[in-house]
Design an enzyme around this catalytic site. Structure first.
Site, PDB file in Angstrom:
ATOM      1  CD1 TRP A   6      -3.131   0.894   0.488  1.00 57.16           C
ATOM      2  CD2 TRP A   6      -2.162   2.080   2.116  1.00 57.16           C
ATOM      3  NE1 TRP A   6      -3.968   1.929   0.812  1.00 57.16           N
ATOM      4  CE2 TRP A   6      -3.400   2.672   1.802  1.00 57.16           C
ATOM      5  CE3 TRP A   6      -1.385   2.656   3.122  1.00 57.16           C
ATOM      6  CZ2 TRP A   6      -3.876   3.812   2.441  1.00 57.16           C
ATOM      7  CZ3 TRP A   6      -1.849   3.789   3.765  1.00 57.16           C
ATOM      8  CH2 TRP A   6      -3.080   4.355   3.420  1.00 57.16           C
TER       9      TRP A   6
ATOM     10  N   GLY B 104       5.759  -0.976   7.054  1.00 58.49           N
ATOM     11  CA  GLY B 104       6.125   0.110   7.960  1.00 58.49           C
ATOM     12  C   GLY B 104       6.945   1.162   7.252  1.00 58.49           C
TER      13      GLY B 104
ATOM     14  CE  LYS C 273     -18.358   1.924   9.316  1.00 55.38           C
ATOM     15  NZ  LYS C 273     -17.363   1.419  10.162  1.00 55.38           N
TER      16      LYS C 273
ATOM     17  CD  GLU D  66     -15.501   3.186   6.569  1.00 57.17           C
ATOM     18  OE1 GLU D  66     -16.053   2.782   7.581  1.00 57.17           O
ATOM     19  OE2 GLU D  66     -14.265   3.243   6.451  1.00 57.17           O
TER      20      GLU D  66
ATOM     21  CG  HIS E  28     -26.338  25.677  17.461  1.00 56.91           C
ATOM     22  ND1 HIS E  28     -26.512  26.856  18.144  1.00 56.91           N
ATOM     23  CD2 HIS E  28     -27.083  24.756  18.129  1.00 56.91           C
ATOM     24  CE1 HIS E  28     -27.303  26.655  19.198  1.00 56.91           C
ATOM     25  NE2 HIS E  28     -27.659  25.382  19.208  1.00 56.91           N
TER      26      HIS E  28
ATOM     27  CE  LYS F 218     -10.742  -4.526   9.787  1.00 57.96           C
ATOM     28  NZ  LYS F 218     -12.036  -3.864  10.027  1.00 57.96           N
TER      29      LYS F 218
END
Ligand code: F6R
Length: 603
Positions: free
Chosen positions: A74, A101, A481, A484, A500, A598
């Site tokens: 990723w 990482g 939810k 996304e 408001h 995730k």
């Protein structure tokens, strides 16, 4: 977030490497690759895009060898290209490395390695080149690996294979890495589902551990090279738990698993004789001296933390929920009278780990409320309570929210009894409502009319979610939810906030979901009338038999009558179904929403 898989055995590795990568897809990725050790050298194949692209490449170039590593990437450093995909190799093709990482000092190391030929933009690639230096200096693979690890800083899990050796080398520091132990096959992965179909015996590696595994066994040693024993634990996750089990998506499966997950979460924790919530994991004196509670969490877990804040405040306990990403950089004062609760499904969220680390040394007691056994949060906190929801694969958190809230309801009861100033609030009633919650959730799942709502409203301009008390975090969770997985704009806020500002956006094309929990319903009904006056459709989530609410709503998503403290979980299940069904109408990739992962292991 990236996923590592590795495997050594006596037969061909490639099928198990690829199935490991598929089992880690839920973590989110944008490229994938594998490397195996063959008598003719290392074979490395990697592709940007889906794992299918990698499989096609593997079919064209058969990959042999009984030892190998695999990775789903990723992107963090550099775009998702074939070149940036892992594994990465040194100039001579002697070593292949996968990494999760971030290597903080990669830029300095890259400067130092300026004579090497780099082929990617990644921070990872410094690792094989550093190893190459050590091999050139005459060190054997294990020593070359260790010496390289000594040079890097940051958070990482790394696995490597070397030409001429059937061993796999792995280490971790701040990023998860788990060993799977079978008769004569061994696995290494970021998460248990990667190899769960082959073995359920696992060893949770600790920061600094170096593992060397070959077809004859494995050895774990610490940073000094001293052998260490790590317990082999048997996980009780059924392999089918990690698959879709006949549902169209993991998310739907996990929504329907909630009655079971909730039974697991509350089992044995509510003593009906004493009216006390009990946790076998917590020593009796855990909360001695505690006077106030901080809850730190992100995303869905933050909404569960806000839910707990409302319950604790209601019970006279001083409590505040914080976004852990804010807390860690500017922690409020804490001391031995403060209990800091990290609410985190994965136990690996970098922001939440940072928040916990920020109170170390202040005397504050830390407690992880998590789903993942052996995760970093469990090791870094003083105590752990597991939510026992079972593996959650869908990127959008569902059953973990319900199980977090159920666990936090129990914990709130316990804290209100144990902390000075706390006032147990109708303990019997709440625990009774909790004991039938799994059945109530099943009733919602069996009778929900969320499909009608999703079909009617899924092409609206925008969606609002409102509620009061615990209905406020539920409305925030409902909107998170929705946005996304549908990619439509949705906002959740307190019903009290409506006038408001947000009311300016309410039109006939902005459906409003109003959550009624049985507490402060009259005020929320006033807000609904204000919304109706602007012609916006109102979808009420309310208990059966609430005729006065029905009168002002275009649609009612019914929940069984229950205690208001528990009603939010039921309302949330209705909202999960609406989001899922609307996303399905829009043909969204529900289990892997764009840009999301995730487990968010970088800050
Ligand atoms: C939303 C979602 C995320 C996570 C957040 C925290 O559906 O899943 O917002 O809740 O990234 O993750 P954990 O709970 O693992 O700390």
């Amino acid at each position: 977030m990236c996923g590592i898989t590795a495997r050594v055995g006596h037969d061909e590795a490639i099928d198990e490497l690829l199935s490991g990568l598929r089992n880690l897809e839920y973590r989110g990725y944008d490229s994938a690759g594998v490397a195996t050790v063959t008598p003719d050298g290392l074979t490395v194949i990697k592709r940007s895009g889906e794992i299918d692209e990698l499989c096609t490449a593997v079919e064209k170039t058969p990959v042999h060898g009984s030892s190998g590593i695999g990775h789903t990437r990723w992107s963090t450093h550099g775009p998702p290209t074939d070149a940036n995909a892992h594994p990465h190799t040194d100039c001579l093709g002697q070593v292949a490395v996968v990494h999760n990482g971030i290597i903080d000092n990669y830029s300095d190391l890259r400067d130092e390695l300026s004579t090497h030929e780099f082929t990617s933009d990644t921070d990872t690639e410094v690792v094989p080149h550093l190893i190459e230096e050590q091999l050139s200096a005459g060190y054997e693979p294990e020593e070359a690996f260790r010496r390289t690890i000594d040079r890097i800083s940051g958070s990482y899990a790394i696995a490597a294979v070397f030409d001429g050796s059937d061993a796999v080398y792995g280490t971790r520091s701040g990023s998860p890495l788990v060993l799977g132990v079978d008769d004569d096959t061994y696995y290494l992965a970021s998460d248990v589902p990667a190899f769960l179909e082959y073995t359920d015996d696992v060893v949770y590696l600790q920061d600094g551990d170096v593992v060397v595994m070959d077809p004859d066994g494995y050895e774990i040693s610490d940073t000094d090279g001293e052998a260490v024993e790590r317990a082999v634990e048997t996980v009780d996750w059924d392999p089918s738990d990690a698959g879709k089990g006949g549902y169209a998506h993991y998310m739907l499966k996990e929504i329907y698993e909630q009655p079971t997950a909730l039974r697991q979460s509350i089992r044995g924790r509510s003593n009906s004789m004493t009216g006390r919530a009990e946790f076998e994991e917590l020593p009796e004196e855990t909360f001695d001296g505690v006077e106030s509670v901080h809850l730190v969490a992100m995303g869905t877990s933050y909404h569960a933390a806000l839910y707990a804040q409302a319950l604790l405040s209601d019970r006279g306990v001083t409590a505040q929920a914080f976004l852990s990403g804010e807390y860690g950089s500017n922690p409020p004062p804490t001391d031995e009278r403060t209990l800091v609760i990290a609410v985190t499904q994965s136990g690996e969220t970098a922001d939440t780990l940072s928040a916990i680390r920020s109170v170390q040394g202040t005397g504050a007691r830390t407690l992880a409320v998590t789903n993942v056994v052996g995760s970093t949060a469990t090791r870094e906190c003083d105590d752990t309570v597991y939510i026992r929801a079972g593996p959650e694969i869908g990127v959008a958190a569902t059953k973990s929210f319900s199980s977090q809230v159920a666990t936090l309801i129990l914990l709130s009861e316990r804290l209100s009894q144990d902390l000075s100033g706390g006032t147990p609030r109708a303990t019997g009633e709440v625990l009774d409502a909790l004991s039938v919650l799994p059945d109530d959730v099943q009733r919602v799942l069996d009778a929900s009319t969320a499909d009608t709502v999703a079909a009617e409203y899924h092409d609206s301009d925008s969606y609002f979610f409102i509620g009061r008390g615990v209905g406020h975090p539920v409305s925030m969770e409902g909107s998170l939810k929705f946005k996304e997985i549908t990619y439509d704009h949705a906002e959740g806020f307190s019903a009290a906030e409506l006038k408001h500002g947000p009311l300016a956006l309410v039109t006939e094309n902005t459906p409003v979901f109003a959550v009624f929990t049985g507490r402060d319903d009259t005020k929320t009904l006033h807000n609904v009338k204000e919304i109706r006056a602007r012609d916006a459709p109102v979808i009420a989530v309310a208990s059966e038999g609430t005729d006065r609410i029905r009168e002002y709503a275009d649609h009612v998503l019914e929940i069984p009558e229950t205690h208001p403290d528990v009603a939010g979980v039921l309302a949330n299940v209705q909202l999960q179904l609406v989001s899922y069904l609307a996303a399905d109408e829009l043909a969204r990739p529900i289990d892997k929403p764009r840009n999301l992962a995730k487990s968010v292991t970088v800050e």
